[in-house]
Design a protein around this motif. Structure first.
Motif, PDB file in Angstrom:
ATOM      1  N   LYS A  82      46.079   8.161  44.178  1.00 38.64           N
ATOM      2  CA  LYS A  82      46.603   6.893  44.674  1.00 38.64           C
ATOM      3  C   LYS A  82      48.129   6.914  44.757  1.00 38.64           C
ATOM      4  N   ILE A  83      48.748   7.524  43.750  1.00 33.92           N
ATOM      5  CA  ILE A  83      50.209   7.648  43.792  1.00 33.92           C
ATOM      6  C   ILE A  83      50.635   8.496  44.981  1.00 33.92           C
ATOM      7  N   LYS A  84      49.919   9.596  45.228  1.00 33.70           N
ATOM      8  CA  LYS A  84      50.224  10.459  46.383  1.00 33.70           C
ATOM      9  C   LYS A  84      50.016   9.714  47.696  1.00 33.70           C
ATOM     10  N   GLN A  85      48.989   8.871  47.743  1.00 30.82           N
ATOM     11  CA  GLN A  85      48.671   8.141  48.972  1.00 30.82           C
ATOM     12  C   GLN A  85      49.728   7.098  49.320  1.00 30.82           C
ATOM     13  N   PHE A  86      50.169   6.335  48.339  1.00 30.51           N
ATOM     14  CA  PHE A  86      51.072   5.220  48.610  1.00 30.51           C
ATOM     15  C   PHE A  86      52.551   5.586  48.474  1.00 30.51           C
ATOM     16  N   PHE A  87      52.854   6.625  47.700  1.00 32.23           N
ATOM     17  CA  PHE A  87      54.256   7.012  47.497  1.00 32.23           C
ATOM     18  C   PHE A  87      54.412   8.527  47.636  1.00 32.23           C
ATOM     19  N   PRO A  88      54.096   9.089  48.817  1.00 37.07           N
ATOM     20  CA  PRO A  88      54.095  10.549  48.980  1.00 37.07           C
ATOM     21  C   PRO A  88      55.446  11.219  48.708  1.00 37.07           C
ATOM     22  N   LYS A  89      56.548  10.521  49.026  1.00 34.51           N
ATOM     23  CA  LYS A  89      57.871  11.128  48.850  1.00 34.51           C
ATOM     24  C   LYS A  89      58.278  11.227  47.382  1.00 34.51           C
ATOM     25  N   TYR A  90      57.731  10.334  46.575  1.00 31.06           N
ATOM     26  CA  TYR A  90      58.168  10.267  45.173  1.00 31.06           C
ATOM     27  C   TYR A  90      57.013  10.542  44.212  1.00 31.06           C
ATOM     28  N   LYS A  91      55.980  11.211  44.709  1.00 31.27           N
ATOM     29  CA  LYS A  91      54.761  11.385  43.906  1.00 31.27           C
ATOM     30  C   LYS A  91      55.021  12.139  42.596  1.00 31.27           C
ATOM     31  N   VAL A  92      55.841  13.190  42.643  1.00 34.06           N
ATOM     32  CA  VAL A  92      56.095  13.989  41.437  1.00 34.06           C
ATOM     33  C   VAL A  92      56.868  13.172  40.414  1.00 34.06           C
ATOM     34  N   GLN A  93      57.940  12.514  40.882  1.00 36.19           N
ATOM     35  CA  GLN A  93      58.770  11.727  39.973  1.00 36.19           C
ATOM     36  C   GLN A  93      57.998  10.563  39.366  1.00 36.19           C
ATOM     37  N   LEU A  94      57.204   9.869  40.214  1.00 36.74           N
ATOM     38  CA  LEU A  94      56.457   8.723  39.722  1.00 36.74           C
ATOM     39  C   LEU A  94      55.385   9.125  38.714  1.00 36.74           C
ATOM     40  N   TRP A  95      54.745  10.259  38.974  1.00 38.52           N
ATOM     41  CA  TRP A  95      53.719  10.703  38.033  1.00 38.52           C
ATOM     42  C   TRP A  95      54.327  11.075  36.692  1.00 38.52           C
ATOM     43  N   LYS A  96      55.499  11.704  36.716  1.00 39.76           N
ATOM     44  CA  LYS A  96      56.183  12.065  35.471  1.00 39.76           C
ATOM     45  C   LYS A  96      56.578  10.810  34.686  1.00 39.76           C
ATOM     46  N   ILE A  97      57.075   9.805  35.408  1.00 39.50           N
ATOM     47  CA  ILE A  97      57.454   8.546  34.763  1.00 39.50           C
ATOM     48  C   ILE A  97      56.215   7.869  34.174  1.00 39.50           C
ATOM     49  N   PHE A  98      55.127   7.886  34.953  1.00 35.73           N
ATOM     50  CA  PHE A  98      53.877   7.274  34.508  1.00 35.73           C
ATOM     51  C   PHE A  98      53.369   7.951  33.234  1.00 35.73           C
ATOM     52  N   GLU A  99      53.383   9.298  33.220  1.00 35.05           N
ATOM     53  CA  GLU A  99      52.945  10.037  32.037  1.00 35.05           C
ATOM     54  C   GLU A  99      53.795   9.692  30.826  1.00 35.05           C
ATOM     55  N   LEU A 100      55.121   9.636  31.035  1.00 35.52           N
ATOM     56  CA  LEU A 100      56.042   9.344  29.937  1.00 35.52           C
ATOM     57  C   LEU A 100      55.782   7.954  29.355  1.00 35.52           C
ATOM     58  N   LEU A 101      55.626   6.967  30.236  1.00 34.38           N
ATOM     59  CA  LEU A 101      55.371   5.607  29.783  1.00 34.38           C
ATOM     60  C   LEU A 101      54.043   5.505  29.035  1.00 34.38           C
ATOM     61  N   MET A 102      52.999   6.140  29.587  1.00 34.48           N
ATOM     62  CA  MET A 102      51.678   6.041  28.979  1.00 34.48           C
ATOM     63  C   MET A 102      51.619   6.763  27.634  1.00 34.48           C
ATOM     64  N   ASN A 103      52.277   7.909  27.521  1.00 32.86           N
ATOM     65  CA  ASN A 103      52.254   8.632  26.257  1.00 32.86           C
ATOM     66  C   ASN A 103      53.051   7.905  25.178  1.00 32.86           C
ATOM     67  N   ASN A 104      54.116   7.203  25.582  1.00 31.12           N
ATOM     68  CA  ASN A 104      54.853   6.390  24.621  1.00 31.12           C
ATOM     69  C   ASN A 104      54.048   5.161  24.223  1.00 31.12           C
ATOM     70  N   PHE A 105      53.325   4.596  25.199  1.00 30.56           N
ATOM     71  CA  PHE A 105      52.457   3.465  24.880  1.00 30.56           C
ATOM     72  C   PHE A 105      51.353   3.907  23.928  1.00 30.56           C
ATOM     73  N   LEU A 106      50.862   5.132  24.123  1.00 30.60           N
ATOM     74  CA  LEU A 106      49.839   5.674  23.243  1.00 30.60           C
ATOM     75  C   LEU A 106      50.341   5.723  21.802  1.00 30.60           C
ATOM     76  N   TYR A 107      51.579   6.146  21.622  1.00 31.15           N
ATOM     77  CA  TYR A 107      52.149   6.210  20.271  1.00 31.15           C
ATOM     78  C   TYR A 107      52.189   4.816  19.649  1.00 31.15           C
ATOM     79  N   ILE A 108      52.592   3.813  20.431  1.00 34.75           N
ATOM     80  CA  ILE A 108      52.635   2.429  19.946  1.00 34.75           C
ATOM     81  C   ILE A 108      51.233   1.954  19.576  1.00 34.75           C
ATOM     82  N   LEU A 109      50.269   2.289  20.429  1.00 38.75           N
ATOM     83  CA  LEU A 109      48.879   1.900  20.184  1.00 38.75           C
ATOM     84  C   LEU A 109      48.354   2.539  18.901  1.00 38.75           C
TER      85      LEU A 109
END
Length: 300
Positions: A82-109
């Motif tokens: 879905k990220i590749k479909q809607f944001f093809p130019k920024y797919k790598v950067q957005l996925w990295k940001i998404f992973e970082l946010l989710m893994n930090n949220f995991l620590y909080i959880l």
């Protein structure tokens, strides 16, 4: 030929996660090089290679491969597509940001559940209405928490197999392979919770329909069903044998791991010319609230 299988519900992050994960890793590190299949239910799943930081026993194991999947069929590939479909130019950067946010949220959880998880779990079972209120107050914490709820299946590379997901009302993992020239299907299963009897029965019926033409079928996991349940009786009617019952003449209680009062976890086997050489339960409350099951099968 001996096929060794281990199944264990490691109880997600309900309470004391930071202490329990140390004990979980210690237990599985002793077994990962010995067992051909390790099936884990209620596994906590980070959104990147941080899985090695959680499950340290997986590190530097060239003889195994692991497969993670959501118990609610929310696949990371779908989100990535879905990220590749809607944001093809920024797919790598957005996925990295998404992973970082989710893994930090995991620590909080993990931190939150380590402190309040046991109380919330008791509240869920004793007063579900209050849990609904809490979910409404803190929807983000509870909703995103399910993103990390999954299964982990670990295979010895000698099996030359991969693990796939299947949805039966709840997701499960399965793998098909040849062993001693026999066709085998193994399923890593976690059926719906104890208060959902009708749904659980529907899930097991779909599973049995899926494997009905397989030469050898092995089901392992948390079935949330006691020996007097319809699920248990249905599996026996379908020709499955519980490995613990076959060895000891009766089931062993697996929940809770401290002073267990119920049998909810099983490894079931169906097929001809299979000898159950040994089977047993393991684990204690320092790791999780479920006993795990080990079995050695002689596939002839």
């Amino acid at each position: 030929m001996i096929l060794k299988i281990l199944s264990w519900n490691i109880n997600f992050i309900h309470d004391n996660w930071f202490d329990r994960i140390i004990n979980i890793n210690s237990e599985l590190k002793k077994e990962v090089d010995t067992y051909d299949i390790i099936a884990i239910q209620e596994a906590i799943l980070p959104f990147s290679d941080a899985i090695y930081d959680v499950y340290k026993f997986l590190k530097q194991r060239p003889n195994i491969k692991h497969f993670a999947g959501s118990e609610f069929f929310l696949e990371l590939k779908y989100l990535n597509d879905k990220i590749k479909q809607f944001f093809p130019k920024y797919k790598v950067q957005l996925w990295k940001i998404f992973e970082l946010l989710m893994n930090n949220f995991l620590y909080i959880l993990c931190w939150f559940c380590s402190i309040y998880g046991k109380s919330l779990k008791q509240l869920y079972f004793n007063h579900p209405f209050f849990c609904i209120i809490l979910t409404c107050i803190c929807p983000l914490l509870f909703f995103i928490g399910w993103f990390f709820f999954g299964m982990l299946t670990i295979l010895n590379k000698k099996l030359n197999a991969v693990v796939k997901s299947k949805f039966v009302g709840r997701a499960l993992q399965y793998t098909e392979f040849k062993y001693n020239h026999r066709d085998i299907i193994f399923m890593n299963i976690h059926l719906s919770p104890e208060n959902k009897k009708k749904k659980r029965m529907g899930e097991i019926m779909k599973i049995c329909e899926f494997v009905k033409n397989k030469e050898i079928c092995i089901l392992g996991g948390d079935f949330n069903s006691e020996p007097n349940s319809k699920v248990y009786k249905f599996l026996k009617k379908e020709g499955f044998k519980s490995v613990i019952k076959e060895i000891y003449g009766k089931e062993k209680k697996t929940w809770p791991s401290k002073n267990p009062i119920k049998c909810l976890d099983y490894i079931w086997v169906k097929g001809d010319n299979i000898d159950i050489k040994s089977a047993g339960i393991f684990g204690n409350a320092m790791a999780t609230d479920h006993k795990g099951i080990k079995v050695c099968l002689d596939i002839k």
